[in-house]
Design an enzyme around this catalytic site. Structure first.
Site, PDB file in Angstrom:
ATOM      1  N   ASP A 193       0.836  -1.198   0.000  1.00 32.69           N
ATOM      2  CA  ASP A 193       0.000   0.000   0.000  1.00 32.69           C
ATOM      3  C   ASP A 193       0.873   1.252   0.000  1.00 32.69           C
ATOM      4  OD1 ASP A 193      -1.777   2.068   0.443  1.00 32.69           O
ATOM      5  OD2 ASP A 193      -2.382   1.403   2.440  1.00 32.69           O
ATOM      6  N   GLU A 243      30.725  10.923   6.565  1.00 31.99           N
ATOM      7  CA  GLU A 243      31.172  10.717   7.944  1.00 31.99           C
ATOM      8  C   GLU A 243      30.008  11.010   8.888  1.00 31.99           C
ATOM      9  OE1 GLU A 243      34.417  13.413   8.501  1.00 31.99           O
ATOM     10  OE2 GLU A 243      35.793  12.289   7.247  1.00 31.99           O
ATOM     11  N   GLU A 274      27.843  11.341  12.090  1.00 37.66           N
ATOM     12  CA  GLU A 274      27.988  11.384  13.544  1.00 37.66           C
ATOM     13  C   GLU A 274      26.631  11.090  14.181  1.00 37.66           C
ATOM     14  OE1 GLU A 274      31.478  14.826  13.520  1.00 37.66           O
ATOM     15  OE2 GLU A 274      29.378  15.390  13.815  1.00 37.66           O
ATOM     16  N   GLU A 334      33.238  11.315  19.493  1.00 37.14           N
ATOM     17  CA  GLU A 334      33.276  12.646  18.881  1.00 37.14           C
ATOM     18  C   GLU A 334      33.285  13.739  19.953  1.00 37.14           C
ATOM     19  OE1 GLU A 334      33.676  14.839  16.724  1.00 37.14           O
ATOM     20  OE2 GLU A 334      34.167  13.629  14.964  1.00 37.14           O
ATOM     21  N   GLU A 350      31.341   8.533  16.040  1.00 37.60           N
ATOM     22  CA  GLU A 350      31.498   8.552  14.581  1.00 37.60           C
ATOM     23  C   GLU A 350      32.114   7.231  14.140  1.00 37.60           C
ATOM     24  OE1 GLU A 350      34.266  10.854  11.328  1.00 37.60           O
ATOM     25  OE2 GLU A 350      33.162  12.110  12.747  1.00 37.60           O
ATOM     26  N   HIS A 366      29.812  15.134   7.290  1.00 37.61           N
ATOM     27  CA  HIS A 366      30.740  15.645   6.288  1.00 37.61           C
ATOM     28  C   HIS A 366      30.816  14.634   5.145  1.00 37.61           C
ATOM     29  CE1 HIS A 366      32.752  17.493  10.090  1.00 37.61           C
ATOM     30  NE2 HIS A 366      31.675  18.173   9.723  1.00 37.61           N
ATOM     31  N   ARG A 404      38.091  24.161   8.914  1.00 32.67           N
ATOM     32  CA  ARG A 404      36.896  23.368   9.172  1.00 32.67           C
ATOM     33  C   ARG A 404      35.625  24.203   9.331  1.00 32.67           C
ATOM     34  NH1 ARG A 404      38.291  17.995  10.500  1.00 32.67           N
ATOM     35  NH2 ARG A 404      40.541  17.745  10.475  1.00 32.67           N
ATOM     36  N   GLU A 463      35.403  17.913   0.632  1.00 34.65           N
ATOM     37  CA  GLU A 463      34.596  17.531   1.782  1.00 34.65           C
ATOM     38  C   GLU A 463      33.517  18.600   1.964  1.00 34.65           C
ATOM     39  OE1 GLU A 463      35.160  16.653   6.584  1.00 34.65           O
ATOM     40  OE2 GLU A 463      36.559  17.949   5.527  1.00 34.65           O
ATOM     41  N   ARG A 480      30.755  19.987   4.047  1.00 27.89           N
ATOM     42  CA  ARG A 480      30.586  19.804   5.484  1.00 27.89           C
ATOM     43  C   ARG A 480      29.185  20.161   6.003  1.00 27.89           C
ATOM     44  NH1 ARG A 480      35.178  19.206   8.428  1.00 27.89           N
ATOM     45  NH2 ARG A 480      34.424  20.431  10.196  1.00 27.89           N
TER      46      ARG A 480
END
Length: 470
Positions: free
Chosen positions: A51, A130, A132, A212, A220, A269, A339, A358, A360
């Site tokens: 369904d 990655e 977390e 982390e 992580e 990330h 970062r 990366e 983030r």
């Protein structure tokens, strides 16, 4: 794997049951189990009915019948049933037209990979997320007409240093003090290792696991990069395994981005690169060792980031994380090593094969299939249109003034802003029919009606602190 090999696999593993899984629009697995002798080779063509009107964001009740067609290549043993049970992931098909269902996220990922090859730019998009998450001991929450509350707890919580624990040994990671401590401060190493062991059983290659930054059990586990569709499947297994291993130990896992006030939230990330054959296309002689193609791909991701975040940071809670501070990647810029930039270039290795971007901003509450496909489509748009990523931002952002940062675009401040960005900017997603206007409209409608409108109606507990005695 062929259907014949599927049944041989079930017999070899003494399994009398098959668990059929598929992903809904928002990114949650649904399932139904069948005795193995109910299935035959035709099942892998004709599918099994269900369904569709009972699945979030899918069919109306007047067109509810849908088919789930097992993909035998996803066959493995489910680790969590008491009886040996073969698991297989299904694709969704319309029973009348026999065409793949446009709102099936897994179909979007398939089309994304096909479109990439059709462009001739690359053969493979590699994705390395990655995710977390938090491992809590208890969670309680309630919302009704006269009461609104939540409470979380963890033996690791910094707030529990004075709790009566018979005995309380004190080892609690402080707020923002949870990155890489050894035992006894890190109490969850064995549980994470068990999660890793279960992931390896279903074919996931894990590179590392660790505690982390946040207090109260933030964790992580890092998977090795894989092609887009495969990583979408692995993300589903990742969440399923983390939650069920935690349950074995009387604990609970959440991928909610910001469950703890004034501590780090959980991001995802997402490492991304394009390859053609065995050649990595992101390595070159430009900034941070990047090729011109890679820089244009990043330009596309940055340009379309507000729209991408409607899929990649898809909850109202996501924007409790995407605020300045706490390493939040709110600045839509490129940087090597920094970062707090939304697109970072990892510099751990000089190998061309390791060159990647990366991104983030995403968080683990997202639907991986849709998020990974959207990132790739933005990158391809950047390559096609030769979009510049702008000047890199290599300074410490926290030491810069508001005036110095004024020219740097920011991520949306709310889900409402991100949804508006997606509504305005989604042509890049429609190329090659990877995303459809129908899917995007369904996503926007669900988010506005089922989440944003519902949140607007409800008082927030902190409002009582601010306004009760007004």
């Amino acid at each position: 794997m062929t259907p014949k090999e599927f049944f041989e696999y079930a017999k070899k593993n003494h399994s009398d049951m098959v668990d059929l899984k598929f992903v809904d629009l928002l990114g949650t697995w649904q399932h139904c189990s069948f005795p193995v002798d109910v299935l035959d080779a035709d099942t892998f063509v004709d599918g099994l009915g269900f369904d569709g009107s009972s699945i979030r964001g899918w069919q109306g009740i007047h067109v509810s019948d849908m088919l789930a067609v097992p993909d035998p290549d996803t066959t493995c043993m489910d680790p969590f049933f008491a009886q040996p049970t073969v698991s297989v992931i299904a694709d969704i098909v319309d029973p009348v037209s026999k065409k793949p269902y446009t709102r099936d996220p897994r179909y979007v990922a398939r089309k994304a990979e096909a479109y990439l090859k059709k462009t001739g730019v690359a053969d493979t998009a590699f994705i390395g997320p990655e995710p977390e998450f938090f491992i809590f001991d208890e969670v309680r929450y309630e919302q009704n007409q006269h009461r609104g509350m939540y409470e979380i707890d963890s033996k690791e919580g910094a707030w529990n240093t004075a709790r009566f624990e018979e005995p309380n040994l004190g080892y609690k990671p402080s707020f923002k003090g949870g990155y890489f401590p050894v035992s006894p401060t890190d109490t969850l190493g064995d549980i994470r290792a068990e999660m890793v062991a279960e992931m390896r059983k279903v074919g996931i290659v894990v590179e590392a696991h660790h505690h982390e930054v946040a207090t109260a059990g933030q964790a992580e586990i890092d998977m090795r990069f894989q092609p887009l569709l495969q990583m979408g499947d692995q993300m589903m297994w990742y969440k399923y395994i983390c939650k069920n291993v935690a349950k074995r130990h009387g604990k609970t896992v959440t991928f909610m981005p910001k469950p703890i006030f004034q501590d780090n939230g959980s991001g995802m990330h997402t490492h991304f690169s394009l390859w053609k054959g065995k050649k990595p296309l992101f390595a070159g002689n430009g900034y941070a060792g990047l090729s011109d193609l890679a820089l244009c791909a990043i330009g596309g991701i940055l340009k379309h980031a507000p729209a991408i975040l409607a899929l990649a940071a898809p909850t109202t809670n996501s924007y409790r994380r995407l605020v300045p501070g706490f390493e939040a990647p709110v600045n839509l810029c490129l940087s090597a090593r920094n970062r707090s930039a939304s697109c970072r270039i990892p510099m751990y290795s000089s190998s061309p094969k390791a060159k990647r971007v990366e991104f983030r901003c995403p968080d683990p509450s997202c639907n991986g299939y849709l998020t990974f496909a959207a990132v790739m489509m933005a990158a391809l748009d950047g390559i096609e249109r030769k979009i510049s990523p702008g000047k890199p931002l290599d300074r410490d952002i926290y030491e810069m003034t508001k005036e110095e940062l004024a020219g740097t675009p920011k991520t949306p401040g709310t889900l409402e802003e991100a949804i508006a960005a997606l509504e305005k900017d989604h042509a890049f997603l429609l190329k090659g029919d990877v995303f459809t206007a129908d899917l995007i409209e369904a996503w926007i409608t669900w988010k506005r009606e089922k989440e944003l409108d519902e949140m607007h109606l409800r008082p927030h507990p902190h409002e009582f602190h601010l306004y009760y005695d007004a």
